[in-house]
Motif scaffolding. Structure first.
Motif, PDB file in Angstrom:
ATOM      1  N   ASP A   1     -48.149  70.223 -35.041  1.00 21.23           N
ATOM      2  CA  ASP A   1     -47.750  71.090 -36.316  1.00 21.23           C
ATOM      3  C   ASP A   1     -49.088  71.606 -36.922  1.00 21.23           C
ATOM      4  OD1 ASP A   1     -45.169  70.963 -35.811  1.00 21.23           O
ATOM      5  OD2 ASP A   1     -44.624  69.648 -37.301  1.00 21.23           O
TER       6      ASP A   1
ATOM      7  N   SER B   1     -48.388  75.823 -31.803  1.00 24.51           N
ATOM      8  CA  SER B   1     -47.851  76.965 -31.015  1.00 24.51           C
ATOM      9  C   SER B   1     -49.033  77.312 -30.036  1.00 24.51           C
ATOM     10  CB  SER B   1     -47.409  78.141 -31.597  1.00 24.51           C
ATOM     11  OG  SER B   1     -46.396  78.105 -32.226  1.00 24.51           O
TER      12      SER B   1
ATOM     13  N   ARG C   1     -44.848  75.185 -37.409  1.00 23.78           N
ATOM     14  CA  ARG C   1     -44.589  74.765 -35.836  1.00 23.78           C
ATOM     15  C   ARG C   1     -46.052  75.005 -35.074  1.00 23.78           C
ATOM     16  NH1 ARG C   1     -40.668  77.082 -31.267  1.00 23.78           N
ATOM     17  NH2 ARG C   1     -41.441  75.837 -29.468  1.00 23.78           N
TER      18      ARG C   1
END
Length: 725
Positions: A68, A223, A221
């Motif tokens: 994260d 990514s 989140r």
């Protein structure tokens, strides 16, 4: 050995062009994209897992997620010389790092950008060499794509990488039965497959705001964000980064490399030894081929302009010349009726000399004929003596070369106008009369006649016939109007004796004594003009070897003459005018343009192989059409049959290459300080003036001449003379 260096240069040039085509062209690319397939063979842990697939170990493959508040910016398809530097600038401005998945073709062409990526702390991954969908490819093709991609990285930045992103890849849940075996195979080779979590869709160019919105993750989140730094206009991507980087940083996200985000060792490994040498050599060769191709493109542009300018000048000025000389009231001055002296330098001219002398005896202008036998060993002089013709004298000398023979003939001439011809050439009945009429103008010091190819029925002869009519005689009309005629042909030319004496006679300084004396005439202030109706028929070389020898001497001799008279560029008066008009034109159209002309055909081949094929063919035929128009006009002016122009396309393809190699060898000889000897060309004596009564041949000719049989002959300009520096 004389062909070796030019051949090596041509091979090297071809190799550079093929390398350039190999790296730049789409010919090796496979743009097929496989539609989605079933997923029943793909493990659920992969379909439901993260964007990083590690199948390197013997244990089952695993997928990895990005922690994260970590963002891994990835850029595909580069490096691009316009957009990659701007992307790097933005990342540097905001102290962010990312991963660049480069293709081998782009990395090979722009190695400095790859090195900058590494030096500024970014990671680099492979994106294949030619960007194919690997699910269509065999394992050997995959190995080739990867090895070539790694070779480019080694040469550009001295590294290899373990990161790989398949072209046309998507999210992990898009892995199917066709792409999954590829990922496993890549893992067996030691690669980590990197997919993406978020697709910014910047390739659609939806606008900077839309790109930022689509690249923003939900919540905290971590990514992998897909963007592009190549493949088209990426201005929106650069603009989006200017917003996206500070916005995400304000939300607490960190932009990092992939391995840093995963807490793994760097994906880069330094290469040394042969691997580094091969990569460096590869990148160096690609850079050289690109630079060379760029230079050739410039050269092609130059030759295109030169061809159009030359043809434009030829058409316009030849038309003006034709209108002038064909006016009913046009006269050079008072008609020339007094006798003239015709000089025939001869060396081993047994097969041709009878036709030559008899054609002169049929002249409708009063002449005396002086045959200067330059130490012939085949009885040439005896043949002339045995003819027992009035007004024909034979002057014998030891072999000293054509210039010395002509000077000896001038010393024996009884008249003020001297006509010079070759020992294998025949004149028409009116040739001498037409040739000397321009001397009615007291400013004229020399006159060029119209040399024609007599043996034009064979292919090489037909090509030379086109060259003589278009390349020589149409040129002479143009040069006549511009008052800078570069050459009085050795086969048919006339001089005012006083003009010859003022410039010191025929010089032995060059192998092109005809060009040398013509330039000397211009510099001394004399007008040199063209008499198109003064036709002479000569036997052109009938083999490639003989043609090579003749044109090699012509090219080298012309370069010698240009160099000898170079001071005309800075002199005043008539010499300066010729130096600043004539010498540049001769240099451009006789030395530079022929050297660059084959680029037209080289790029035709390149375009046929690597594209764009249609545009290349259209351009080549466009050039051919321009040449055909000029050739047809030249044939019309000379009242020649058009049927010989059928061989023009083949002449342009083959003959032009031969002339290029000849000129290249001449340049090499000149630059290396080499020496070129006169080379004897074998002749058959088949050329006669149109309408002439055929001379006896074989035993009849021997009986008529009163001597035994002999060997072949050559044009007077191509005699086997003593060496000239």
């Amino acid at each position: 050995m004389r062909y070796l260096l030019p051949s090596l240069i041509l091979v090297a040039l071809l190799a550079m062009l093929m390398l350039r085509g190999y790296v730049h062209s789409e010919i090796l690319a496979d743009h097929r994209v496989r539609p989605p397939a079933a997923t029943d063979q793909v493990p659920d842990r992969i379909l439901d897992g993260g964007p990083v697939i590690d199948a390197r170990a013997a244990t089952p493959a695993k997928s990895l997620d990005i922690p994260d508040r970590r963002l891994v910016l990835t850029f595909d398809d580069g490096p691009d010389p316009e957009w990659t530097p701007k992307v790097l600038d933005k990342l540097k401005e905001y102290d962010a790092h990312g991963v660049f998945f480069v293709t081998g073709t782009m990395a090979s062409r722009y190695p400095a950008l790859v090195k900058r990526m590494v030096d500024e702390g970014h990671e680099v991954g492979l994106h294949t060499f030619n960007h194919p969908d690997l699910s269509y490819q065999s394992s050997s093709r995959i190995d080739w794509e990867l090895s070539q991609n790694q070779l480019a990285l080694a040469g550009a930045a001295g590294i290899r990488t373990s990161l790989f992103r398949p072209p046309y890849s998507s999210f992990a849940d898009a892995m199917d039965n066709k792409s999954w075996p590829v990922a496993r195979y890549l893992g067996s080779l030691g690669y980590i497959t990197v997919l993406d979590t978020i697709d910014s869709e910047d390739w659609k160019r939806p606008g900077a705001a839309a790109i930022v919105e689509r690249a923003t993750p939900k919540g905290d989140r971590g990514s992998i964000v897909l963007m592009h730094d190549s493949g088209g206009d990426r201005s929106q991507t650069v603009a989006a980064l200017d917003r996206y980087l500070p916005q995400m940083r304000a939300k607490g996200f960190t932009f990092t490399n992939l391995t840093e985000a995963l807490g793994a060792p760097s994906a880069h490994t330094r290469v040394t030894g042969p691997e580094l040498w091969k990569g460096t050599a590869w990148v160096g060769a690609v850079t050289l081929s690109d630079n060379l191709t760029d230079a050739l493109v410039v050269g092609l542009s130059v030759i295109g302009v030169l061809v159009l300018v030359r043809f434009g000048l030829m058409l316009v000025l030849s038309f003006a010349h034709a209108r002038k000389v064909r006016r009913r009231d046009f006269r050079w001055g008072e008609e020339i009726t007094e006798p003239v002296t015709v000089l025939v330098p001869a060396y081993n001219e047994r097969e041709c000399i009878t036709n030559t002398v008899r054609s002169l005896m049929d002249s409708d202008h009063p002449i005396e004929i002086v045959v200067i036998d330059d130490g012939s060993t085949d009885g040439t002089a005896d043949i002339v003596d045995a003819l027992r013709l009035p007004n024909v004298r034979v002057v014998r000398q030891e072999n000293q070369g054509k210039p010395a023979a002509l000077n000896n003939g001038i010393a024996h001439a009884r008249h003020d106008i001297v006509v010079m011809m070759d020992g294998d050439t025949v004149f028409e009945r009116s040739t001498v009369r037409e040739l000397v009429q321009p001397f009615g103008d007291p400013r004229v010091g020399a006159v060029a006649g119209n040399a024609k190819v007599g043996n034009r029925d064979r292919l090489i002869g037909s090509w030379q016939h086109i060259e003589y009519v278009m390349g020589f005689n149409l040129d002479r009309r143009m040069y006549d109007v511009l008052r800078c005629m570069p050459t009085i042909p050795g086969a048919v030319g006339a001089f005012r004796r006083r003009a010859l004496e003022r410039v010191g006679g025929m010089s032995e300084d060059t192998l092109a004594e005809d060009t040398d004396i013509t330039m000397a005439m211009h510099r001394d202030g004399w007008h040199v003009v063209y008499a198109e109706r003064a036709r002479a028929w000569t036997e052109a070389p009938e083999s490639v070897r003989q043609l090579w020898s003749q044109r090699y001497r012509w090219s080298y001799g012309t370069m010698q003459a240009i160099w000898k008279h170079r001071r005309a560029l800075v002199e005043r008066g008539p010499s300066g005018r010729f130096g600043r008009v004539g010498l540049p034109l001769v240099s451009l159209f006789m030395v530079l343009a022929p050297l660059l002309a084959p680029l037209i055909d080289v790029f035709l081949l390149y375009g046929l192989v690597f594209g764009p094929t249609q545009k290349t063919i259209v351009a080549w035929f466009g050039v051919l059409l321009v040449q055909a128009v000029c050739a047809a006009y030249a044939f019309r002016l000379d009242r020649e049959r058009m049927r010989h122009l059928i061989s023009l396309p083949l002449q342009q393809i083959l003959y032009r290459q031969l002339m290029y190699v000849v000129l290249l060898q001449s340049w090499i000889t000149a630059l290396t300080g080499g020496r070129l000897r006169w080379q004897k060309l074998r002749r058959t004596g088949v050329v006669e003036a149109p309408g002439a009564v055929p001379a006896p041949r074989g035993r009849d000719a021997d009986a008529h001449a009163g001597v035994g049989s002999g060997a072949g002959s050559r044009t007077g300009a191509d005699a086997d003379r003593r060496p000239v520096a």
